[in-house]
Write a protein that holds these residues in place. Structure first.
Motif, PDB file in Angstrom:
ATOM      1  N   TYR A 250     -11.297  14.277   8.967  1.00  0.00           N
ATOM      2  CA  TYR A 250     -10.417  15.347   8.500  1.00  0.00           C
ATOM      3  C   TYR A 250      -9.752  14.940   7.192  1.00  0.00           C
ATOM      4  O   TYR A 250      -9.289  13.807   7.054  1.00  0.00           O
ATOM      5  CB  TYR A 250      -9.334  15.662   9.535  1.00  0.00           C
ATOM      6  CG  TYR A 250      -8.286  16.616   9.007  1.00  0.00           C
ATOM      7  CD1 TYR A 250      -8.574  17.977   8.891  1.00  0.00           C
ATOM      8  CD2 TYR A 250      -7.040  16.161   8.597  1.00  0.00           C
ATOM      9  CE1 TYR A 250      -7.637  18.863   8.380  1.00  0.00           C
ATOM     10  CE2 TYR A 250      -6.093  17.043   8.091  1.00  0.00           C
ATOM     11  CZ  TYR A 250      -6.393  18.390   7.980  1.00  0.00           C
ATOM     12  OH  TYR A 250      -5.477  19.259   7.466  1.00  0.00           O
ATOM     13  N   LYS A 251      -9.754  15.860   6.251  1.00  0.00           N
ATOM     14  CA  LYS A 251      -9.004  15.693   5.010  1.00  0.00           C
ATOM     15  C   LYS A 251      -8.290  17.010   4.741  1.00  0.00           C
ATOM     16  O   LYS A 251      -8.894  18.077   4.874  1.00  0.00           O
ATOM     17  CB  LYS A 251      -9.946  15.364   3.842  1.00  0.00           C
ATOM     18  CG  LYS A 251     -10.664  14.024   3.960  1.00  0.00           C
ATOM     19  CD  LYS A 251     -11.623  13.812   2.800  1.00  0.00           C
ATOM     20  CE  LYS A 251     -12.348  12.484   2.952  1.00  0.00           C
ATOM     21  NZ  LYS A 251     -13.358  12.274   1.889  1.00  0.00           N
TER      22      LYS A 251
ATOM     23  N   LEU B 291     -10.705  19.352   1.664  1.00  0.00           N
ATOM     24  CA  LEU B 291     -12.093  18.936   1.774  1.00  0.00           C
ATOM     25  C   LEU B 291     -12.851  19.214   0.475  1.00  0.00           C
ATOM     26  O   LEU B 291     -12.532  20.178  -0.232  1.00  0.00           O
ATOM     27  CB  LEU B 291     -12.791  19.687   2.913  1.00  0.00           C
ATOM     28  CG  LEU B 291     -12.441  19.251   4.328  1.00  0.00           C
ATOM     29  CD1 LEU B 291     -12.924  20.301   5.332  1.00  0.00           C
ATOM     30  CD2 LEU B 291     -13.058  17.897   4.653  1.00  0.00           C
TER      31      LEU B 291
ATOM     32  N   SER C 197     -20.246  20.347   9.057  1.00  0.00           N
ATOM     33  CA  SER C 197     -20.184  18.963   9.545  1.00  0.00           C
ATOM     34  C   SER C 197     -21.533  18.409   9.972  1.00  0.00           C
ATOM     35  O   SER C 197     -21.730  17.199   9.998  1.00  0.00           O
ATOM     36  CB  SER C 197     -19.211  18.871  10.725  1.00  0.00           C
ATOM     37  OG  SER C 197     -19.697  19.601  11.844  1.00  0.00           O
TER      38      SER C 197
ATOM     39  N   LEU D 276     -15.124  18.508  11.116  1.00  0.00           N
ATOM     40  CA  LEU D 276     -14.318  18.369   9.897  1.00  0.00           C
ATOM     41  C   LEU D 276     -12.843  18.590  10.199  1.00  0.00           C
ATOM     42  O   LEU D 276     -12.054  18.841   9.295  1.00  0.00           O
ATOM     43  CB  LEU D 276     -14.778  19.403   8.858  1.00  0.00           C
ATOM     44  CG  LEU D 276     -16.248  19.343   8.421  1.00  0.00           C
ATOM     45  CD1 LEU D 276     -16.593  20.540   7.530  1.00  0.00           C
ATOM     46  CD2 LEU D 276     -16.529  18.037   7.689  1.00  0.00           C
TER      47      LEU D 276
END
Length: 333
Positions: free
Chosen positions: A159-160, A163, A176, A231
């Motif tokens: 996870y960001k 993204l 993903s 994600l």
């Protein structure tokens, strides 16, 4: 191919190409990067200056046709792999292409056919397969130390808050599965082979991008696999194979580990395997050895596995409702 240094051309100048090129420096006696190509001449020139590369091209076709490279490494976004790889193979230039090599199994099947027709080496850059720890892990698994494998578990989710754009763009093969899911799938495939049955569920956003996916595999042997990617969560990125006599486990970042753990009735033991560099030079070494042996296929990166994983990705996407450009293309003509 003689004993001279293999001449590499790098296609694209992003993070993965930077890491790969940095690792090639470790193979200076055997490998030389002679050219780089980017959609932008400025980017190519900047990359060339950074790594001391003689020639930069603002067009990958010019690099392929230049006669200055024996093999190209393709590090572009997924949808661009197919056309670039095909052009190189038709020109007799060997190809190491980032995974997944294509968005669909049909495209991969076509590239393998072109490579075979032109007697030119083609390989998917599934670097996990060439990692010394992974190779030692599967050699021990094959020795029967835990008995017949019964269960595989592997995850690859991250996870960001912000993204990269391409991960959220269906036209760029976002989601993903292609960036993360291919690792647990390849791990399970290496441990158990192709499943007899695959079931998948996924959570998609409004653009049809898979944000969370869970896969269950059943094998004719009775073994099963539980695989996840996504994600939306910071996962441990671990993997294991278990049997009646114990388990073999890979730690965080299982796709390029520094050790594995054997757990049996005798206790748990950490098995360290020497590794160096970022890990990309192992696949480069395998490619160069295959080139020198006159092969069209790298033994540790077999065409059949590349194709079967993409067929499993196609099936997984079909079940969860993810579509990519090229899904309806007929390449049989």
């Amino acid at each position: 191919m003689g004993v001279d240094r293999v001449r590499w051309g790098i296609v694209a100048t992003g993070n993965i190409s930077t890491s790969f090129t940095r690792d090639l420096k470790l193979l200076a006696d055997d490998a030389e990067v002679t050219a780089v190509a980017s959609r932008s001449q400025t980017s190519a020139d900047r990359f060339a200056a950074e790594f001391g590369i003689e020639q930069g091209y603002g067009d990958y076709r010019r690099m392929i046709d230049s006669g200055t490279v024996d093999v190209i490494y393709i590090g572009t976004p997924h949808p661009q792999h197919y056309a670039i790889a095909r052009a190189a193979l038709q020109a007799g230039v060997a190809v190491l292409c980032e995974k997944p090599v294509t968005l669909t199994a049909e495209q991969a099947r076509d590239l393998i056919a072109v490579a075979t027709e032109h007697k030119t080496l083609f390989a998917e850059a599934m670097w996990m397969r060439t990692n010394p720890v992974i190779q030692a892990f599967f050699k021990e698994l094959d020795s029967g130390v835990i008995g017949e494998p019964q269960q595989v578990v592997a995850d690859f989710a991250f996870y960001k808050p912000s993204l990269p754009t391409r991960l959220l763009d269906p036209a760029l093969g976002g989601g993903s599965l292609m960036d993360g899911g291919i690792y647990p799938m390849t791990f399970a495939y290496m441990a158990l082979g192709r499943p007899a049955e695959l079931k998948a569920v996924g959570s998609l956003n409004d653009d049809g991008i898979d944000l969370n996916v869970a896969m269950a595999w059943r094998h004719d042997s009775g073994a099963v696999a539980a695989l996840t990617c996504g994600l939306r969560s910071q996962n441990p990125w671990v993997a294991s194979v278990s049997g009646p006599e114990g388990s073999l486990q890979l730690p965080h970042r299982f796709h390029h580990p520094e050790y594995y753990v054997r757990s049996t009735a005798a206790g748990a033991e950490r098995i360290d395997v020497p590794v160096h560099g970022l890990g990309y030079h192992y696949e480069a070494t395998a490619v160069m050895q295959a080139l020198r042996d006159g092969r069209t296929e790298v033994p540790s990166l077999p065409h059949a596995s590349t194709l079967e994983i993409l067929e499993l990705l196609d099936e997984t996407r079909s079940q969860i409702g993810v579509r990519y450009p090229g899904d309806d293309d007929d390449l049989s003509g």
